[in-house]
Design a protein around this motif. Sequence first.
Motif, PDB file in Angstrom:
ATOM      1  N   ASN A 188       0.828  -1.132  -0.213  1.00 32.59           N
ATOM      2  CA  ASN A 188      -0.043  -0.139   0.157  1.00 32.59           C
ATOM      3  C   ASN A 188       1.163   1.685  -0.219  1.00 32.59           C
ATOM      4  N   TRP A 189       1.880   0.620  -0.043  1.00 32.34           N
ATOM      5  CA  TRP A 189       3.467   2.330   0.372  1.00 32.34           C
ATOM      6  C   TRP A 189       3.510   2.785  -1.397  1.00 32.34           C
ATOM      7  N   GLN A 190       2.900   3.891  -1.551  1.00 32.22           N
ATOM      8  CA  GLN A 190       3.140   3.921  -3.147  1.00 32.22           C
ATOM      9  C   GLN A 190       4.000   5.406  -3.208  1.00 32.22           C
ATOM     10  N   GLY A 191       4.792   4.811  -4.303  1.00 29.95           N
ATOM     11  CA  GLY A 191       5.638   5.998  -5.279  1.00 29.95           C
ATOM     12  C   GLY A 191       7.062   4.697  -5.072  1.00 29.95           C
ATOM     13  N   GLN A 192       7.910   5.834  -5.813  1.00 32.26           N
ATOM     14  CA  GLN A 192       9.123   5.522  -5.996  1.00 32.26           C
ATOM     15  C   GLN A 192      10.251   5.193  -5.377  1.00 32.26           C
ATOM     16  N   GLN A 193      10.264   6.139  -3.837  1.00 35.25           N
ATOM     17  CA  GLN A 193      10.772   5.886  -2.503  1.00 35.25           C
ATOM     18  C   GLN A 193      10.329   4.777  -1.489  1.00 35.25           C
ATOM     19  N   TYR A 194       9.314   3.945  -1.926  1.00 33.03           N
ATOM     20  CA  TYR A 194       9.455   3.096  -1.629  1.00 33.03           C
ATOM     21  C   TYR A 194       8.676   1.593  -1.857  1.00 33.03           C
ATOM     22  N   THR A 195       9.578   1.658  -3.434  1.00 32.24           N
ATOM     23  CA  THR A 195       9.860   0.881  -4.284  1.00 32.24           C
ATOM     24  C   THR A 195      10.356  -0.739  -4.059  1.00 32.24           C
ATOM     25  N   VAL A 196      11.269   0.057  -3.259  1.00 33.16           N
ATOM     26  CA  VAL A 196      12.425  -0.769  -2.456  1.00 33.16           C
ATOM     27  C   VAL A 196      11.533  -2.296  -0.997  1.00 33.16           C
ATOM     28  N   PHE A 197      10.486  -1.528  -0.002  1.00 26.72           N
ATOM     29  CA  PHE A 197       9.917  -2.560   0.408  1.00 26.72           C
ATOM     30  C   PHE A 197       9.150  -3.041  -0.216  1.00 26.72           C
ATOM     31  N   ARG A 198       8.075  -2.108  -1.499  1.00 23.92           N
ATOM     32  CA  ARG A 198       7.336  -3.170  -2.473  1.00 23.92           C
ATOM     33  C   ARG A 198       8.072  -4.262  -2.658  1.00 23.92           C
ATOM     34  N   ASN A 199       9.618  -4.227  -3.212  1.00 28.66           N
ATOM     35  CA  ASN A 199      10.088  -5.230  -3.773  1.00 28.66           C
ATOM     36  C   ASN A 199      11.125  -6.433  -2.470  1.00 28.66           C
ATOM     37  N   TYR A 200      11.111  -5.507  -1.667  1.00 26.55           N
ATOM     38  CA  TYR A 200      11.908  -6.823  -0.047  1.00 26.55           C
ATOM     39  C   TYR A 200      11.281  -7.858   0.100  1.00 26.55           C
ATOM     40  N   LYS A 201      12.256  -8.900  -0.507  1.00 22.47           N
ATOM     41  CA  LYS A 201      11.714 -10.061   0.671  1.00 22.47           C
ATOM     42  C   LYS A 201      13.252 -11.022   0.440  1.00 22.47           C
ATOM     43  N   SER A 202      12.888 -11.732   2.072  1.00 23.35           N
ATOM     44  CA  SER A 202      14.316 -12.650   2.720  1.00 23.35           C
ATOM     45  C   SER A 202      14.932 -13.890   1.935  1.00 23.35           C
ATOM     46  N   GLU A 203      15.847 -13.542   1.527  1.00 24.59           N
ATOM     47  CA  GLU A 203      16.479 -14.678   0.899  1.00 24.59           C
ATOM     48  C   GLU A 203      17.789 -15.025   1.827  1.00 24.59           C
ATOM     49  N   TRP A 204      17.838 -16.377   1.515  1.00 25.27           N
ATOM     50  CA  TRP A 204      19.002 -16.986   2.137  1.00 25.27           C
ATOM     51  C   TRP A 204      20.087 -17.311   1.835  1.00 25.27           C
ATOM     52  N   HIS A 205      21.312 -16.803   1.679  1.00 27.30           N
ATOM     53  CA  HIS A 205      22.232 -17.402   0.773  1.00 27.30           C
ATOM     54  C   HIS A 205      23.835 -17.412   1.319  1.00 27.30           C
ATOM     55  N   ASP A 206      24.118 -18.104   1.148  1.00 24.21           N
ATOM     56  CA  ASP A 206      25.853 -18.424   1.626  1.00 24.21           C
ATOM     57  C   ASP A 206      26.340 -17.456   1.166  1.00 24.21           C
ATOM     58  N   GLN A 207      27.662 -17.431   1.949  1.00 24.13           N
ATOM     59  CA  GLN A 207      29.050 -16.524   2.016  1.00 24.13           C
ATOM     60  C   GLN A 207      29.712 -16.373   0.204  1.00 24.13           C
ATOM     61  N   ASN A 208      29.654 -17.334  -0.031  1.00 24.90           N
ATOM     62  CA  ASN A 208      30.016 -16.825  -1.107  1.00 24.90           C
ATOM     63  C   ASN A 208      29.347 -16.109  -2.235  1.00 24.90           C
ATOM     64  N   TRP A 209      27.862 -16.637  -2.129  1.00 30.42           N
ATOM     65  CA  TRP A 209      26.831 -16.418  -2.731  1.00 30.42           C
ATOM     66  C   TRP A 209      27.255 -14.763  -2.668  1.00 30.42           C
ATOM     67  N   TRP A 210      26.865 -14.370  -1.648  1.00 29.72           N
ATOM     68  CA  TRP A 210      26.862 -12.721  -1.067  1.00 29.72           C
ATOM     69  C   TRP A 210      27.928 -12.268  -1.756  1.00 29.72           C
ATOM     70  N   ARG A 211      29.164 -12.594  -1.637  1.00 33.21           N
ATOM     71  CA  ARG A 211      30.724 -11.899  -1.949  1.00 33.21           C
ATOM     72  C   ARG A 211      30.729 -11.277  -3.168  1.00 33.21           C
ATOM     73  N   GLY A 212      30.117 -12.911  -4.273  1.00 34.07           N
ATOM     74  CA  GLY A 212      30.226 -13.026  -4.999  1.00 34.07           C
ATOM     75  C   GLY A 212      29.146 -11.657  -6.282  1.00 34.07           C
ATOM     76  N   HIS A 213      28.381 -11.813  -5.047  1.00 35.88           N
ATOM     77  CA  HIS A 213      27.337 -10.697  -6.148  1.00 35.88           C
ATOM     78  C   HIS A 213      27.728  -8.988  -5.566  1.00 35.88           C
ATOM     79  N   TYR A 214      28.277  -8.791  -4.072  1.00 30.02           N
ATOM     80  CA  TYR A 214      28.252  -7.447  -3.460  1.00 30.02           C
ATOM     81  C   TYR A 214      29.509  -7.186  -3.263  1.00 30.02           C
ATOM     82  N   ARG A 215      30.512  -8.307  -3.781  1.00 33.60           N
ATOM     83  CA  ARG A 215      31.780  -7.895  -3.135  1.00 33.60           C
ATOM     84  C   ARG A 215      31.628  -6.094  -1.687  1.00 33.60           C
TER      85      ARG A 215
END
Length: 318
Positions: A188-215
């Motif tokens: 229900n939170w409209q606007g571009q500044q709240y897109t990050v909240f609308r799209n967020y969902k919890s994800e579980w990854h190991d250490q290698n995955w996180w390092r590979g994507h966000y270094r």
Amino acid sequence: MRILVVLICSLALVSVAVGAKKEEKKSQPTKQAQTAQRAAEPTRATGGGGSGKKASTATHQVQNNRNGRAAIAASNAQKGKKNQTSTAMNQGQKGKKAQTSNAAYQAQKAKKNQSLNQAQTGKAARGGEVTQRGKATAATTTGKTAKGKTAQVKPVKPQHFNLAKQPNTAKAPRVKFQQGRRIAGSQNWQGQQYTVFRNYKSEWHDQNWWRGHYRNNITFVFGAPYYWNAGYWFPAWGYNPNAYYAWDGPIYAYNRLPPDQVIANVQAALQQQGYYRGEVDGLIGPLTRGAIADYQRNHGLYTTSTIDQPTLQSLGMT
């Protein structure tokens, strides 16, 4: 001889009697005249007294009439004075009431106008961009507009807080991981500044995955890893399976400060405004989220109960 003496004595007695009778007759008119005169004198006295009484009565009536007129004039003057005083008091009281009523009306009208002006100047579209001085720009949104205050806010300079190395889990309990969890109400939170909240969902990854994507965009707070993306910090679930998180969701990366320093700065700002009464500890626990929610409700923002960009803009921190 004896007879002669008797006769002479008798004649003498008769003469004496006759003379006495004559004298009586002569004195009777005089007595009558005196009696008449005496009778006349009381009559005159009586007549003079009546005239005196009449004159006295007339004089008394004239005096009474004068006194009555004077009393009536004094009474009328007193009544007129009372009426003038009463009229003046009544007019003064009416004028005072009218003046007071007018002043109250003007004050109420001015207050309403001020509130209306503040409401009109304070409205901005939800999610609309705000400059560092707190002025809303003309950014458009697809949802509802904010009802809050977007008046000029004095910019708040970022501070560095010396925080504890270990979290106080009694004040900010650990949250549990739930795969695919989304933030409740974010749809229900409209606007571009709240897109990050609308799209967020919890994800579980190991250490290698996180390092590979966000270094190099990974930091550690209280031993727990966070990754940075699109201006927000997120919990890197699974990087360290035993990591401690007090909140499962995005935290706006204010001046690229680490999450605990961002939270501490927000706590200090809310503390100054009377919303937050806890310790500045850098933990976004229930007490901090409650203070954020109260501030957001009072300023017409979406109640995300977390640190988002519109809230920091309203606080003058961005």
